[in-house]
Design a protein around this motif. Structure first.
Motif, mmCIF file in Angstrom:
data_model
loop_
_atom_site.group_PDB
_atom_site.id
_atom_site.type_symbol
_atom_site.label_atom_id
_atom_site.label_comp_id
_atom_site.label_asym_id
_atom_site.label_seq_id
_atom_site.Cartn_x
_atom_site.Cartn_y
_atom_site.Cartn_z
ATOM 1 N N THR A 70 0.842 -1.190 0.000
ATOM 2 C CA THR A 70 0.000 0.000 0.000
ATOM 3 C C THR A 70 0.880 1.244 0.000
ATOM 4 O O THR A 70 1.846 1.329 0.760
ATOM 5 C CB THR A 70 -0.904 0.015 1.247
ATOM 6 O OG1 THR A 70 -1.677 -1.190 1.258
ATOM 7 C CG2 THR A 70 -1.837 1.212 1.233
ATOM 8 N N VAL A 71 0.545 2.209 -0.883
ATOM 9 C CA VAL A 71 1.287 3.470 -0.970
ATOM 10 C C VAL A 71 0.284 4.619 -1.058
ATOM 11 O O VAL A 71 -0.902 4.408 -1.281
ATOM 12 C CB VAL A 71 2.225 3.500 -2.199
ATOM 13 C CG1 VAL A 71 3.291 2.427 -2.107
ATOM 14 C CG2 VAL A 71 1.445 3.367 -3.494
ATOM 15 N N THR A 72 0.775 5.832 -0.898
ATOM 16 C CA THR A 72 -0.032 7.028 -1.108
ATOM 17 C C THR A 72 0.478 7.718 -2.354
ATOM 18 O O THR A 72 1.678 7.956 -2.495
ATOM 19 C CB THR A 72 0.074 7.990 0.095
ATOM 20 O OG1 THR A 72 -0.379 7.295 1.264
ATOM 21 C CG2 THR A 72 -0.755 9.239 -0.127
ATOM 22 N N ILE A 73 -0.436 8.017 -3.263
ATOM 23 C CA ILE A 73 -0.077 8.714 -4.496
ATOM 24 C C ILE A 73 -0.281 10.198 -4.241
ATOM 25 O O ILE A 73 -1.401 10.634 -3.934
ATOM 26 C CB ILE A 73 -0.927 8.212 -5.678
ATOM 27 C CG1 ILE A 73 -0.674 6.704 -5.886
ATOM 28 C CG2 ILE A 73 -0.611 9.013 -6.939
ATOM 29 C CD1 ILE A 73 -1.580 6.058 -6.895
ATOM 30 N N ALA A 74 0.802 10.965 -4.339
ATOM 31 C CA ALA A 74 0.757 12.402 -4.053
ATOM 32 C C ALA A 74 -0.159 13.115 -5.031
ATOM 33 O O ALA A 74 -0.374 12.679 -6.159
ATOM 34 C CB ALA A 74 2.165 12.986 -4.124
ATOM 35 N N SER A 75 -0.666 14.236 -4.575
ATOM 36 C CA SER A 75 -1.568 15.017 -5.420
ATOM 37 C C SER A 75 -0.827 15.616 -6.606
ATOM 38 O O SER A 75 0.363 15.911 -6.526
ATOM 39 C CB SER A 75 -2.209 16.134 -4.590
ATOM 40 O OG SER A 75 -1.224 17.013 -4.086
#
Length: 149
Positions: free
Chosen positions: A47-52
């Motif tokens: 799981t990762v966070t995709i930056a805006s």
């Protein structure tokens, strides 16, 4: 007056949200183009966070406008001018943060062991779940690759 300001801010902030970059959504330029299809087995999923994406500035401007309106309703004379400026600055900072947070997406980094023996990793929006050991397809075109079942 205050209710109108809240409605305007909510509308502006809703406009800040970008549509999700789903593995199931194709942009017009991606249609009717050939894609290379490779198959493989999921090795791991993280799981990762995709930056805006780069911000539009709507959050900052909307927040500054509402902060200025709120600040202008406080005090009188020079005090009113000061609270208007402070309200605009604070509102702009808050609006910027809201826009940034609204555009963050949950993503997956999917590592796939291709049938060719190559090991690759693709990061995409978490709109489809993958588990190690699953067979998947990798569709590539124009430098973009997506993983699907």
């Amino acid at each position: 007056m205050k209710n109108a300001a809240v409605i305007v801010l909510a509308s502006l902030l809703a406009a800040c949200a970008y549509p999700p970059r789903s593995s199931s959504v194709y942009s017009p330029y991606q249609t009717q183009t050939m894609q290379v299809v490779r198959t493989g087995t999921v090795e791991s999923v993280r799981t990762v966070t995709i930056a805006s994406p780069p911000q539009s500035g709507v959050g900052t401007l909307g927040g500054a406008a509402l902060g200025g309106i709120a600040g202008n309703s406080i005090g009188s004379g020079n005090g009113r001018a000061a609270t208007t400026v402070i309200g605009a600055i604070a509102g702009g900072l808050i609006g910027n943060r809201v826009e940034e947070g609204a555009n963050m997406r949950q993503g997956l980094e999917i590592t796939v062991h291709l049938d060719s023996g190559e090991l690759v990793a693709i990061t995409q929006v978490a709109d489809e779940m993958f588990r190690p050991g699953e067979r998947v397809r990798l569709l590539s075109s124009g430098g973009m690759t997506r993983v699907s079942h």
